[in-house]
Design an enzyme around this catalytic site. Structure first.
Site, short mmCIF file in Angstrom:
data_model
loop_
_atom_site.label_atom_id
_atom_site.label_comp_id
_atom_site.label_asym_id
_atom_site.label_seq_id
_atom_site.Cartn_x
_atom_site.Cartn_y
_atom_site.Cartn_z
N ASN A 1 37.75 43.81 39.97
CA ASN A 1 39.11 43.36 40.32
C ASN A 1 39.67 42.67 39.08
O ASN A 1 39.30 41.55 38.78
CB ASN A 1 39.02 42.41 41.52
N TRP A 2 40.53 43.39 38.38
CA TRP A 2 41.04 42.84 37.11
C TRP A 2 42.04 41.70 37.32
O TRP A 2 42.38 40.99 36.38
CB TRP A 2 41.72 43.95 36.29
N LYS A 3 42.54 41.58 38.55
CA LYS A 3 43.59 40.58 38.85
C LYS A 3 44.76 40.75 37.88
O LYS A 3 44.97 41.87 37.38
CB LYS A 3 42.99 39.17 38.82
N HIS B 1 42.84 40.10 49.69
CA HIS B 1 42.12 39.22 48.77
C HIS B 1 42.54 37.78 49.06
O HIS B 1 43.69 37.51 49.40
CB HIS B 1 42.43 39.59 47.32
N GLU C 1 43.30 35.40 47.25
CA GLU C 1 44.46 34.92 46.48
C GLU C 1 45.76 35.37 47.12
O GLU C 1 46.75 34.64 47.11
CB GLU C 1 44.34 35.39 45.02
N GLU D 1 33.88 37.42 50.37
CA GLU D 1 34.13 36.59 49.19
C GLU D 1 34.41 35.15 49.63
O GLU D 1 35.54 34.82 50.00
CB GLU D 1 35.35 37.12 48.42
N GLY E 1 35.90 32.66 41.05
CA GLY E 1 36.40 32.14 39.78
C GLY E 1 35.94 30.72 39.46
O GLY E 1 36.42 30.09 38.54
N SER F 1 32.07 34.95 41.65
CA SER F 1 31.23 34.59 40.51
C SER F 1 29.95 35.41 40.42
O SER F 1 28.90 34.88 40.04
CB SER F 1 30.93 33.08 40.52
N GLY G 1 35.34 39.83 39.67
CA GLY G 1 36.56 39.43 38.98
C GLY G 1 36.30 39.26 37.50
O GLY G 1 36.25 40.23 36.73
N GLY G 2 36.10 38.02 37.08
CA GLY G 2 35.94 37.69 35.66
C GLY G 2 35.00 38.60 34.89
O GLY G 2 35.33 39.08 33.80
P1 PGA Z 1 35.21 36.27 40.34
O1 PGA Z 1 36.31 36.93 41.32
O2 PGA Z 1 34.14 37.29 40.14
O3 PGA Z 1 35.98 35.98 39.08
O4 PGA Z 1 34.72 35.03 41.03
C1 PGA Z 1 35.92 37.74 42.38
C2 PGA Z 1 37.14 38.18 43.15
O5 PGA Z 1 38.08 37.39 43.30
O6 PGA Z 1 37.21 39.33 43.64
#
Ligand code: PGA
Length: 251
Positions: free
Chosen positions: A9-11, A96, A98, A168, A174, A213, A234-235
């Protein structure tokens, strides 16, 4: 057997140059990933570029969101599932945390998005998960159960077999604070058990990813758990080497 899925997930990250470099890096290393299916979810604007770079590759791609409506019409700013499908998307992330917390998406709205993605022939990646306050309040299962129920009530339990679930925990996203493999497995088992109570076949089939994470150094022990079928990253999905290492950790 459920094939592991490792999805990035590049966000709201990336540029055309970064997308090219990252995809080239993934293509160069994908041959070393034996078991997992790998996928990337760039922003809408990077999708055409990513789609063309991935032509002929086993790496799949998807969007980070989708409109809750089907068809075309006066919905300024929205992108439909059909449009995404036309570009070759396999997946669409829905719900998600967010989007739920920063953009006020309710369980019902997320369920509509799940339905719209599915109707367009996409595999919705349904994100569920509790906040830190909810975990500490002992209501993790209640929250995750409610998020799942919204989809089950709208679409029926069988619909889950057409998608993917991503657990999640919001407090792990994050933050560098990962759920322990035991904590994650406990909630994954709860999710699968809840689905099994309605339909054992669907429960056996549906992939449940862990997200929050996940990194090269903790991925293997998380994915070794019986109900963890991969990761939503994500990251660590923004660096080809890290993302590939997570793919390899799936076995
Ligand atoms: P993260 O994000 O790996 O940076 O914690 C995961 C996500 O939000 O899908």
């Amino acid at each position: 057997m459920r094939q592991p899925l490792v999805a990035g997930n590049w966000k709201m990250n990336g540029s055309r140059a970064m997308a090219k470099e990252l995809i080239e890096g993934l293509k160069a290393g994908i041959g070393e990933v034996s078991k997992a299916r790998m996928a990337v979810c760039p922003t809408f604007v990077h999708l055409p570029e990513v789609a063309s770079l991935l032509e002929g590759s086993s790496i799949q791609f998807g969007s980070q969101d989708v409109c809750d409506r089907v068809g075309t019409g006066a919905f300024t700013g929205e992108v439909s599932g059909e449009m995404l499908k036309e570009f070759g998307c396999t997946y669409a992330i829905v719900g998600h945390s967010e989007r739920r917390s920063l953009y006020g998406e309710s369980d019902e709205f997320v369920a509509q998005k799940f339905a719209a993605a599915r109707q367009a022939g996409l595999k919705p990646i349904l994100c569920v998960g509790e906040t830190l306050e909810e975990r500490e309040g002992g209501i993790t299962e209640e929250v995750v159960g409610r998020q799942l129920d919204a989809v089950i009530e709208l679409e029926g339990v069988e619909a889950l077999a057409d998608g993917v679930i991503a657990y999640e925990p919001v407090w792990a996203i994050g933050t560098g604070r990962t759920a322990t493999p035991e904590q994650a497995q406990e909630t994954h088992a709860f999710i699968r058990g809840k689905i099994a109570a309605l339909d054992a076949e669907v429960a056996g089939k549906v992939q449940i990813l862990y997200g929050g994470s996940m990194k090269p150094d903790n991925a293997a022990e998380l994915m070794a758990k019986p109900d963890i079928d991969g990761g939503l990253i994500g990251g660590a999905s923004l660096k080809a080497a890290d993302f590939l290492a997570i793919g390899k950790a799936a076995g």
